[in-house]
Design a protein around this motif. Structure first.
Motif, PDB file in Angstrom:
ATOM      1  N   TYR A  85      17.707  -3.445 -27.423  1.00 26.28           N
ATOM      2  CA  TYR A  85      19.060  -3.662 -27.919  1.00 26.28           C
ATOM      3  C   TYR A  85      19.069  -4.697 -29.051  1.00 26.28           C
ATOM      4  O   TYR A  85      19.696  -4.485 -30.099  1.00 26.28           O
ATOM      5  CB  TYR A  85      19.949  -4.126 -26.763  1.00 26.28           C
ATOM      6  CG  TYR A  85      21.391  -4.379 -27.109  1.00 26.28           C
ATOM      7  CD1 TYR A  85      22.292  -3.333 -27.209  1.00 26.28           C
ATOM      8  CD2 TYR A  85      21.863  -5.675 -27.330  1.00 26.28           C
ATOM      9  CE1 TYR A  85      23.627  -3.565 -27.520  1.00 26.28           C
ATOM     10  CE2 TYR A  85      23.190  -5.919 -27.637  1.00 26.28           C
ATOM     11  CZ  TYR A  85      24.070  -4.857 -27.725  1.00 26.28           C
ATOM     12  OH  TYR A  85      25.381  -5.087 -28.040  1.00 26.28           O
ATOM     13  N   CYS A  86      18.357  -5.791 -28.860  1.00 27.24           N
ATOM     14  CA  CYS A  86      18.332  -6.839 -29.878  1.00 27.24           C
ATOM     15  C   CYS A  86      17.652  -6.358 -31.150  1.00 27.24           C
ATOM     16  O   CYS A  86      18.056  -6.745 -32.265  1.00 27.24           O
ATOM     17  CB  CYS A  86      17.626  -8.087 -29.335  1.00 27.24           C
ATOM     18  SG  CYS A  86      18.577  -8.955 -28.062  1.00 27.24           S
ATOM     19  N   HIS A  87      16.649  -5.502 -31.031  1.00 28.97           N
ATOM     20  CA  HIS A  87      15.984  -4.946 -32.212  1.00 28.97           C
ATOM     21  C   HIS A  87      16.977  -4.169 -33.066  1.00 28.97           C
ATOM     22  O   HIS A  87      17.006  -4.314 -34.301  1.00 28.97           O
ATOM     23  CB  HIS A  87      14.826  -4.042 -31.787  1.00 28.97           C
ATOM     24  CG  HIS A  87      14.095  -3.414 -32.933  1.00 28.97           C
ATOM     25  ND1 HIS A  87      12.987  -3.987 -33.517  1.00 28.97           N
ATOM     26  CD2 HIS A  87      14.321  -2.257 -33.619  1.00 28.97           C
ATOM     27  CE1 HIS A  87      12.562  -3.227 -34.501  1.00 28.97           C
ATOM     28  NE2 HIS A  87      13.360  -2.156 -34.578  1.00 28.97           N
ATOM     29  N   ILE A  88      17.801  -3.348 -32.418  1.00 23.25           N
ATOM     30  CA  ILE A  88      18.790  -2.556 -33.157  1.00 23.25           C
ATOM     31  C   ILE A  88      19.815  -3.461 -33.836  1.00 23.25           C
ATOM     32  O   ILE A  88      20.146  -3.289 -35.022  1.00 23.25           O
ATOM     33  CB  ILE A  88      19.489  -1.564 -32.213  1.00 23.25           C
ATOM     34  CG1 ILE A  88      18.508  -0.475 -31.774  1.00 23.25           C
ATOM     35  CG2 ILE A  88      20.703  -0.932 -32.885  1.00 23.25           C
ATOM     36  CD1 ILE A  88      19.069   0.484 -30.745  1.00 23.25           C
ATOM     37  N   LYS A  89      20.302  -4.449 -33.100  1.00 29.47           N
ATOM     38  CA  LYS A  89      21.327  -5.332 -33.680  1.00 29.47           C
ATOM     39  C   LYS A  89      20.744  -6.216 -34.787  1.00 29.47           C
ATOM     40  O   LYS A  89      21.421  -6.517 -35.776  1.00 29.47           O
ATOM     41  CB  LYS A  89      21.974  -6.175 -32.589  1.00 29.47           C
ATOM     42  CG  LYS A  89      22.570  -5.408 -31.416  1.00 29.47           C
ATOM     43  CD  LYS A  89      23.416  -4.224 -31.811  1.00 29.47           C
ATOM     44  CE  LYS A  89      24.736  -4.587 -32.448  1.00 29.47           C
ATOM     45  NZ  LYS A  89      25.586  -3.400 -32.684  1.00 29.47           N
ATOM     46  N   GLN A  90      19.489  -6.625 -34.633  1.00 29.29           N
ATOM     47  CA  GLN A  90      18.858  -7.426 -35.691  1.00 29.29           C
ATOM     48  C   GLN A  90      18.693  -6.596 -36.960  1.00 29.29           C
ATOM     49  O   GLN A  90      18.777  -7.134 -38.077  1.00 29.29           O
ATOM     50  CB  GLN A  90      17.498  -7.947 -35.225  1.00 29.29           C
ATOM     51  CG  GLN A  90      17.573  -9.017 -34.139  1.00 29.29           C
ATOM     52  CD  GLN A  90      18.069 -10.364 -34.645  1.00 29.29           C
ATOM     53  OE1 GLN A  90      18.389 -10.526 -35.817  1.00 29.29           O
ATOM     54  NE2 GLN A  90      18.148 -11.328 -33.755  1.00 29.29           N
ATOM     55  N   ALA A  91      18.468  -5.302 -36.827  1.00 28.38           N
ATOM     56  CA  ALA A  91      18.372  -4.431 -37.993  1.00 28.38           C
ATOM     57  C   ALA A  91      19.708  -4.386 -38.744  1.00 28.38           C
ATOM     58  O   ALA A  91      19.735  -4.362 -39.983  1.00 28.38           O
ATOM     59  CB  ALA A  91      17.949  -3.024 -37.571  1.00 28.38           C
ATOM     60  N   GLU A  92      20.808  -4.388 -38.002  1.00 25.74           N
ATOM     61  CA  GLU A  92      22.124  -4.413 -38.643  1.00 25.74           C
ATOM     62  C   GLU A  92      22.336  -5.738 -39.374  1.00 25.74           C
ATOM     63  O   GLU A  92      22.859  -5.764 -40.503  1.00 25.74           O
ATOM     64  CB  GLU A  92      23.216  -4.197 -37.594  1.00 25.74           C
ATOM     65  CG  GLU A  92      23.177  -2.820 -36.955  1.00 25.74           C
ATOM     66  CD  GLU A  92      24.121  -2.700 -35.773  1.00 25.74           C
ATOM     67  OE1 GLU A  92      25.077  -3.502 -35.689  1.00 25.74           O
ATOM     68  OE2 GLU A  92      23.910  -1.816 -34.925  1.00 25.74           O
ATOM     69  N   ILE A  93      21.946  -6.830 -38.748  1.00 30.52           N
ATOM     70  CA  ILE A  93      22.091  -8.143 -39.390  1.00 30.52           C
ATOM     71  C   ILE A  93      21.258  -8.201 -40.665  1.00 30.52           C
ATOM     72  O   ILE A  93      21.711  -8.723 -41.699  1.00 30.52           O
ATOM     73  CB  ILE A  93      21.679  -9.262 -38.408  1.00 30.52           C
ATOM     74  CG1 ILE A  93      22.651  -9.316 -37.227  1.00 30.52           C
ATOM     75  CG2 ILE A  93      21.639 -10.611 -39.121  1.00 30.52           C
ATOM     76  CD1 ILE A  93      22.205 -10.250 -36.114  1.00 30.52           C
ATOM     77  N   ALA A  94      20.035  -7.674 -40.616  1.00 29.35           N
ATOM     78  CA  ALA A  94      19.169  -7.690 -41.795  1.00 29.35           C
ATOM     79  C   ALA A  94      19.790  -6.908 -42.949  1.00 29.35           C
ATOM     80  O   ALA A  94      19.738  -7.350 -44.106  1.00 29.35           O
ATOM     81  CB  ALA A  94      17.796  -7.117 -41.437  1.00 29.35           C
ATOM     82  N   ARG A  95      20.386  -5.756 -42.666  1.00 31.59           N
ATOM     83  CA  ARG A  95      21.064  -4.987 -43.729  1.00 31.59           C
ATOM     84  C   ARG A  95      22.243  -5.764 -44.284  1.00 31.59           C
ATOM     85  O   ARG A  95      22.474  -5.773 -45.497  1.00 31.59           O
ATOM     86  CB  ARG A  95      21.528  -3.638 -43.184  1.00 31.59           C
ATOM     87  CG  ARG A  95      20.435  -2.614 -43.033  1.00 31.59           C
ATOM     88  CD  ARG A  95      20.982  -1.214 -42.824  1.00 31.59           C
ATOM     89  NE  ARG A  95      21.776  -1.096 -41.619  1.00 31.59           N
ATOM     90  CZ  ARG A  95      23.098  -0.990 -41.582  1.00 31.59           C
ATOM     91  NH1 ARG A  95      23.805  -1.026 -42.699  1.00 31.59           N
ATOM     92  NH2 ARG A  95      23.744  -0.886 -40.439  1.00 31.59           N
ATOM     93  N   PHE A  96      22.993  -6.404 -43.405  1.00 29.65           N
ATOM     94  CA  PHE A  96      24.146  -7.201 -43.860  1.00 29.65           C
ATOM     95  C   PHE A  96      23.698  -8.319 -44.794  1.00 29.65           C
ATOM     96  O   PHE A  96      24.323  -8.565 -45.834  1.00 29.65           O
ATOM     97  CB  PHE A  96      24.867  -7.788 -42.641  1.00 29.65           C
ATOM     98  CG  PHE A  96      25.991  -8.719 -42.979  1.00 29.65           C
ATOM     99  CD1 PHE A  96      27.229  -8.241 -43.351  1.00 29.65           C
ATOM    100  CD2 PHE A  96      25.805 -10.094 -42.932  1.00 29.65           C
ATOM    101  CE1 PHE A  96      28.271  -9.107 -43.664  1.00 29.65           C
ATOM    102  CE2 PHE A  96      26.829 -10.970 -43.241  1.00 29.65           C
ATOM    103  CZ  PHE A  96      28.072 -10.465 -43.606  1.00 29.65           C
ATOM    104  N   ASN A  97      22.600  -8.979 -44.469  1.00 27.70           N
ATOM    105  CA  ASN A  97      22.141 -10.113 -45.274  1.00 27.70           C
ATOM    106  C   ASN A  97      21.600  -9.689 -46.634  1.00 27.70           C
ATOM    107  O   ASN A  97      21.474 -10.523 -47.534  1.00 27.70           O
ATOM    108  CB  ASN A  97      21.075 -10.895 -44.506  1.00 27.70           C
ATOM    109  CG  ASN A  97      21.657 -11.683 -43.347  1.00 27.70           C
ATOM    110  OD1 ASN A  97      22.844 -12.027 -43.354  1.00 27.70           O
ATOM    111  ND2 ASN A  97      20.850 -11.954 -42.336  1.00 27.70           N
ATOM    112  N   LEU A  98      21.287  -8.412 -46.802  1.00 32.67           N
ATOM    113  CA  LEU A  98      20.818  -7.925 -48.097  1.00 32.67           C
ATOM    114  C   LEU A  98      21.960  -7.618 -49.060  1.00 32.67           C
ATOM    115  O   LEU A  98      21.730  -7.491 -50.264  1.00 32.67           O
ATOM    116  CB  LEU A  98      19.970  -6.658 -47.891  1.00 32.67           C
ATOM    117  CG  LEU A  98      18.582  -6.859 -47.270  1.00 32.67           C
ATOM    118  CD1 LEU A  98      17.923  -5.504 -47.020  1.00 32.67           C
ATOM    119  CD2 LEU A  98      17.699  -7.724 -48.165  1.00 32.67           C
ATOM    120  N   GLU A  99      23.175  -7.488 -48.521  1.00 34.27           N
ATOM    121  CA  GLU A  99      24.328  -7.151 -49.362  1.00 34.27           C
ATOM    122  C   GLU A  99      24.901  -8.396 -50.025  1.00 34.27           C
ATOM    123  O   GLU A  99      24.952  -9.471 -49.414  1.00 34.27           O
ATOM    124  CB  GLU A  99      25.418  -6.492 -48.509  1.00 34.27           C
ATOM    125  CG  GLU A  99      25.021  -5.166 -47.887  1.00 34.27           C
ATOM    126  CD  GLU A  99      25.014  -4.036 -48.881  1.00 34.27           C
ATOM    127  OE1 GLU A  99      25.648  -4.172 -49.947  1.00 34.27           O
ATOM    128  OE2 GLU A  99      24.362  -3.011 -48.596  1.00 34.27           O
TER     129      GLU A  99
END
Length: 479
Positions: free
Chosen positions: A452-466
């Motif tokens: 679960y944390c892996h999936i949510k961390q992937a979302e955070i990483a995409r957000f931080n690239l914007e």
């Protein structure tokens, strides 16, 4: 060779009877298609629609789906290396985009009132060897419910769900609007907001309210009230208490139903916590919960002494919710956007406290001697939460409080001033709190928490690239 469901004994005796009744309905000719729906890791319904003849077979063999669905974040991107050795899951059967099987739960079968001659049934996920899929969130809640049943109790929950509905002006379906995710639709308000519970505002949107009321009640959902909320185009529905799995199953179907019904009639409904519109008010999901005795249905939280807020059992359960408030935050509020809601004096909680009938507290206790509706209202959730994970976090937390006979401490009558542990302010902080909560990790399973944390961390990483609009406005001209 016997069919998949029979071979692995996946249905109870009651489910076998229900399945025979459903097959008779399919034979009667009233159904053209059946939607086989499975709630994924985000609580979003996925699945396949089968014509009646094929649906008969699915009630014996289940429906195959690709395991890549288990690897998706909220943009529907696959965030695990599924074509490498182990597929990134380190579990047999999940690499290479292999299939898993969703098996219908016959007790959830119903006709969809907005889709002519269309039936719907909810499914559980299994691996090809007949084992329950380890990432099936419905199973996680079922395990928690089984622990409650082992103590002669049942879980009882009622739902207060806030959301927004807008007039759909432009669906953003041009070729250039596609993407992952695509452009959101263009919308306009149905109400200006800030006239909380006024009858005139309600009457102005009565066609929408009548539409939702008729369709949701035709689904058999326990709808009690429809309300005008404080924000622009914001609404709230309240559902009566149901037991065990039913509250979560209701929420999954409810969200999908509202979005489908509204879209068919020129509206856009969103359960996003804080849409980017002027003068917005955040939406929450307030979860009312208690336990009852299975033998006679009595509420186990009703206090026996004047002045007590809850029974001793209820207070222990309350203490468990408080102790694990930060650890469960990522399950109750699983989006980046949801953490924009937690702010002082906003009717959203900002710290792990409880109080008697105080809407500023995370845990609002409503209980009195002789009050059969004595309960705890947890105000931490946002309406995007996966219902199975949110409710499981409550049950596992409460069970810990009961097992250890924890004390919740005194009521916090000034909820935004009382010294207490602050709730996580970001999704990243919430994920760290979940990983640090040994009890919740043990109950959910360390493998699931890591997944679960892996999936949510992937979302955070995409957000931080914007690059956000705030950054562009703040720095582009000044520097």
């Amino acid at each position: 060779m016997s069919d998949f469901i029979e071979r692995f004994g996946l249905w109870s005796a009651d489910q076998q009877v229900q399945a025979r009744e459903l097959l008779a309905r399919l034979d009667s000719g009233e159904v053209d298609v059946v939607r086989f729906a499975w709630a994924d890791q985000h609580g979003i319904l996925r699945g396949k629609t089968l014509v009646t003849e094929a649906a008969r077979g699915a009630f014996k063999r289940g429906v195959n789906l690709t395991t890549t669905l288990l690897a998706k974040d909220t943009s529907h991107r696959t965030v695990f290396p599924v074509f490498t050795s182990g597929g990134g899951f380190d579990l047999p059967g999940l690499q290479g985009g292999a299939d898993f099987v969703i098996v219908p739960d016959p007790g959830t079968f119903r006709m969809l009132p907005w889709a002519p001659r269309t039936a719907w049934v909810q499914c559980d996920a299994y691996m090809k060897d007949g084992q329950r899929c380890p990432f099936d969130t419905r199973r996680i809640l079922q395990r928690a419910v089984e622990q409650v049943h082992a103590q002669g109790l049942s879980f009882v929950a009622g739902l207060e769900v806030e959301f927004h509905v807008f007039k759909l002006d432009e669906p953003a379906m041009r070729l250039a609007d596609s993407g992952q995710p695509g452009e959101p639709p263009k919308v306009s308000l149905l109400t200006h907001g800030h006239q909380y519970l006024t009858e005139l505002r309600y009457d102005s949107v009565d066609p929408l309210m009548e539409l939702l009321r008729d369709q949701l009640m035709a689904l058999g959902l326990p709808l009690q009230s429809l309300e005008i909320e404080f924000g622009p185009s914001q609404f709230e529905l309240v559902f009566g208490p149901t037991r065990d799995m039913m509250p979560a199953d209701t929420m999954v179907l409810l969200r999908s139903a509202i979005k489908q019904i509204c879209r068919r009639h020129g509206y856009h409904a969103t359960f996003m916590c804080r849409p980017r519109i002027p003068n917005v008010m955040s939406s929450g999901w307030h979860l009312h919960q208690s336990l009852c005795h299975q033998a006679d249905g009595r509420n186990a939280f009703v206090p026996e002494q004047d002045g007590a807020s809850l029974s001793p059992l209820g207070l222990h359960y309350l203490a468990g919710l408080k102790v694990h408030a930060c650890g469960s935050a990522a399950l109750a509020s699983p989006t980046l956007n949801g953490y924009r809601r937690y702010r002082p004096f906003s009717l959203a909680p900002d710290r792990a406290i409880w109080a008697h009938d105080n809407r500023g507290a995370m845990l609002r206790v409503l209980g009195a001697v002789g009050d059969s509706a004595s309960r705890i209202e947890n105000r931490i959730g946002e309406p995007t939460a996966n219902p199975y994970l949110y409710l499981a976090s409550q049950l596992y937390s409460g069970l810990h409080g009961m097992a250890e006979r924890l004390d919740p401490g005194p009521s916090a009558d000034a909820p935004y001033e009382t010294p207490a542990e602050q709730l996580p302010r970001t999704l990243g902080d919430a994920l760290n709190a979940l990983k640090a909560d040994r009890w919740l990790c043990a109950q959910f399973g360390q493998g699931f928490v890591d997944y679960y944390c892996h999936i949510k961390q992937a979302e955070i990483a995409r957000f931080n690239l914007e690059v956000s609009e705030w950054e562009q406005r703040e720095y582009f001209d000044m520097f």
